[in-house]
Write an enzyme that holds these catalytic residues in place. Structure first.
Site, short mmCIF file in Angstrom:
data_model
loop_
_atom_site.label_atom_id
_atom_site.label_comp_id
_atom_site.label_asym_id
_atom_site.label_seq_id
_atom_site.Cartn_x
_atom_site.Cartn_y
_atom_site.Cartn_z
N SER A 129 -12.87 -5.64 9.80
CA SER A 129 -12.20 -5.23 8.57
C SER A 129 -13.25 -4.89 7.53
CB SER A 129 -11.36 -6.40 8.06
OG SER A 129 -11.03 -6.21 6.71
N CYS A 163 0.82 -1.23 0.00
CA CYS A 163 0.00 0.00 0.00
C CYS A 163 0.84 1.27 0.00
CB CYS A 163 -0.92 0.07 1.23
SG CYS A 163 -0.96 -1.36 2.25
N GLU A 217 -9.39 -5.25 14.57
CA GLU A 217 -10.37 -5.82 13.63
C GLU A 217 -10.38 -7.34 13.78
OE1 GLU A 217 -9.19 -4.42 9.79
OE2 GLU A 217 -10.00 -2.43 10.14
N CYS A 234 -5.37 -2.57 -0.72
CA CYS A 234 -6.36 -3.62 -1.03
C CYS A 234 -7.40 -3.12 -2.03
CB CYS A 234 -7.07 -4.06 0.24
SG CYS A 234 -5.96 -4.81 1.43
N ASP A 266 -2.91 -2.79 8.12
CA ASP A 266 -3.78 -3.77 8.77
C ASP A 266 -3.59 -5.18 8.24
OD1 ASP A 266 -4.63 -1.45 9.91
OD2 ASP A 266 -6.76 -1.80 9.60
N CYS A 294 -2.70 3.31 3.10
CA CYS A 294 -3.33 2.19 3.79
C CYS A 294 -4.26 2.67 4.90
CB CYS A 294 -2.26 1.27 4.37
SG CYS A 294 -3.01 -0.22 5.03
N ASP A 295 -5.41 2.03 4.98
CA ASP A 295 -6.40 2.15 6.05
C ASP A 295 -6.32 3.41 6.91
OD1 ASP A 295 -6.86 -0.27 4.92
OD2 ASP A 295 -7.24 -1.32 6.78
N LYS A 296 -5.59 3.36 8.02
CA LYS A 296 -5.62 4.46 8.99
C LYS A 296 -4.84 5.68 8.53
CE LYS A 296 -7.82 1.49 11.19
NZ LYS A 296 -7.56 0.50 10.15
#
Length: 577
Positions: free
Chosen positions: A479, A56, A453, A201, A88, A129-131
């Site tokens: 998730s 990512c 998660e 992702c 994650d 990525c995510d956060k």
């Protein structure tokens, strides 16, 4: 010669570049090859979450160079700096997952400290990525600088046996493997082909959900979130973002001019209609909090409730981010929302134009395969639903995208676990029964700490073919790749003495995603008696360090699990110091 578009006397960088007293500071700049002209231009922080932890983030370094070219083209002096990320997919399913949500606030804090310490005038933030996406946007709103967000882009799907595969397939294959339905050799092949490139992702999990949010909220340039990470076109979006931030400095358009109550509502609409990650219910309130805007989980869920779900993205639908990009991306999605009167068109964006003006420029229409026309949606209401009741006075959240209406009501006896590990071991050993509600507690922001998660447990249930035969509730998170009837963010959390802390095996729990209810069949008096007998929060092994500090500061999930008083308590604005 100074650029007449910019008044340096009103910009923060004057504190480090102007006047005789700043000669020592300027000597540092000359040491790095910065020219006299560049010293007296506006300074733009180019913040990336580049690291070698995961795909990512791996391309953000290259993309930052394109951003810097754009800043220079626009008459600014870019300075690149990096911050952390916790990915994650790597942190999932073990103790490392506790670091994930805490990293969001650490990212916002470190970007803030870097910007303040070096007096940068504006911010372009790249995240993968995510956060890291909400963390970067939170920093922009907290500082209230002219800001442009840019996503690092999604991963390309893998191919196996003539179909697209993603990391979600690998997590679910682990469950099939445990159930004896997938061989070691099959797993070895799948894990080698599922993730073929740089990028986050590819399904509508948290990263892509928050990337769509960045456009919908107005902090990112239209369609900038869509192109996959390996595409060269990402560099053009990077350069355009660098040029855009210079125009924002010139017009003094700041992050809070863009992030308003209305633009947060636009963002929540896009999450709902794409079947996005439940984590948006945590991150949108946190971004709002930075601006001092009241916008909690219930506000988000109200919007989710009356927004049609019409974009078919994994895990609830069929397609991945690359497919959405190829049919026109978020701008086409917002055009459909506008047809239904569900967009506030007067919100200003990073282009300096309004959302309505940007949608006017969109020529493409819904393709009917990835993006359905809003008049004929996949389902009439959003893919995510808020719940409330005596088991969740501060709310809970469930993703119903891809779940049939008859499977959205569930009543059953509780099977209580004190941690995810305990639940995962029991699921692996099949120590649960059909019809039960699996309860995983002590996994909230403070109690975990870190609000992990539960993908390992939910993927194992899916792999065992039990996704529809049990329900799962937790004060932790799920998730964006979770499937099945899984309720997260139950608040107040167990560590704060919420009703989830008081449950016992066999208590009958009702989950009704159609009515929005999460309740336990216990009287108020019984709940009071149990609360009086409650022994207090379960001790954790994190008695010191960053996670201890986080657990002391963090608030409830309803307000976004925030760690400071937010914009409402400000005594100054950074840009005006």
């Amino acid at each position: 010669m100074t650029d007449q578009r910019f008044d340096k006397s009103k910009l923060p960088s004057r504190h480090v570049t102007e006047g005789p007293a700043r000669a020592p500071h300027r000597s540092y700049f000359y040491a790095m090859g910065i020219s006299e002209e560049e010293i007296h231009q506006p300074w733009v922080g180019v913040a990336t979450c580049w690291n070698e932890a995961a795909p990512c983030n791996i391309s953000l370094n290259r993309q930052a160079q394109a951003v810097k070219m754009g800043v220079k083209k626009g008459g600014g002096t870019p300075r690149e700096f990096t911050t952390i990320t916790v990915t994650d997919g790597i942190a999932m399913g073990h103790e490392g997952m506790r670091s994930s949500l805490a990293s969001r606030d650490a990212i916002a804090d470190t970007v803030e400290l870097t910007m303040r310490g070096h007096c940068y005038d504006a911010l372009v933030g790249l995240a993968g990525c995510d956060k890291s996406l909400p963390g970067m946007m939170m920093a922009m709103v907290r500082l209230n600088t002219p800001s442009v967000f840019i996503y690092g882009g999604s991963i390309l799907p893998g191919r196996l046996d003539g179909r697209d595969v993603t990391v979600q397939d690998v997590f679910e294959a682990v469950g099939k493997h445990q159930a004896g339905n997938y061989t070691d050799a099959e797993l070895a092949i799948l894990e080698r082909v599922a993730c073929p490139s740089a990028g986050a992702c590819g399904g509508q999990f948290t990263a892509n959900t928050m990337a769509c949010v960045s456009e919908a909220i107005g902090l990112a340039l239209p369609n900038s979130s869509g192109a996959p990470a390996p595409y060269e076109s990402r560099d053009q979006y990077g350069e355009a973002s660098g040029e855009a931030v210079m125009r924002l400095i010139e017009k003094n358009i700041r992050a809070r001019d863009i992030v308003t109550r209305k633009s947060l509502e636009n963002a929540a609409r896009v999450v709902a209609c794409t079947g996005g990650s439940t984590n948006a219910g945590l991150h949108l309130p946190a971004i709002a909090h930075e601006a001092g805007i009241e916008f909690d989980l219930f506000d988000v869920c109200d919007i989710f409730h009356d927004t049609p779900y019409f974009v078919s993205l994994k895990p609830g639908g069929e397609y991945v981010a690359k497919d959405l990009y190829e049919v026109g991306g978020v701008p086409v999605v917002m055009k459909e929302l506008r047809k239904a009167g569900l967009i506030h068109e007067d919100c200003i964006t990073a282009t300096g134009r309004t959302i309505g003006e940007e949608i006017d420029l969109v020529t493409r229409e819904a393709d009917g395969r990835v993006i359905y026309p809003v008049e004929t949606p996949i389902t009439k209401t959003g893919g995510v639903v808020g719940l409330k009741g005596n088991l969740a006075p501060d709310g809970a959240i469930v993703k119903v995208a891809g779940i049939a209406a008859e499977d959205q009501v569930f009543t059953g006896p509780a099977r209580v676990f004190e941690s995810e590990e305990e639940a995962f071991e029991a699921v692996k050993a099949r120590q649960y029964k059909e019809g039960e509600v699996i309860v995983i507690r002590n996994e909230g922001p403070a109690g975990g700490p870190g609000m992990r998660e539960m993908l390992a447990t939910t993927a194992a249930l899916s792999g065992q073919g039990m996704g529809k035969k049990v329900a799962l509730i937790t004060d932790g998170r799920f998730s964006g790749a979770t499937r099945g009837f899984c309720i997260g963010h139950v608040g107040p959390e167990a560590a704060h003495g919420g009703p989830i802390a008081l449950l016992k095996n066999g208590d009958v729990i009702t989950i009704d995603a159609i009515k929005g209810e999460l309740s336990v069949d216990l009287s108020d008096d019984e709940l009071v008696r149990r609360k009086e007998a409650w022994k207090g929060p379960r001790p954790t092994i994190y008695a010191t360090g960053a996670l201890w500090k986080y657990a002391q500061l963090v608030g409830g999930a309803r307000q976004g699990a925030v760690t400071h008083p937010g914009g409402g308590a400000e005594a100054h604005v950074y840009m005006d110091l």
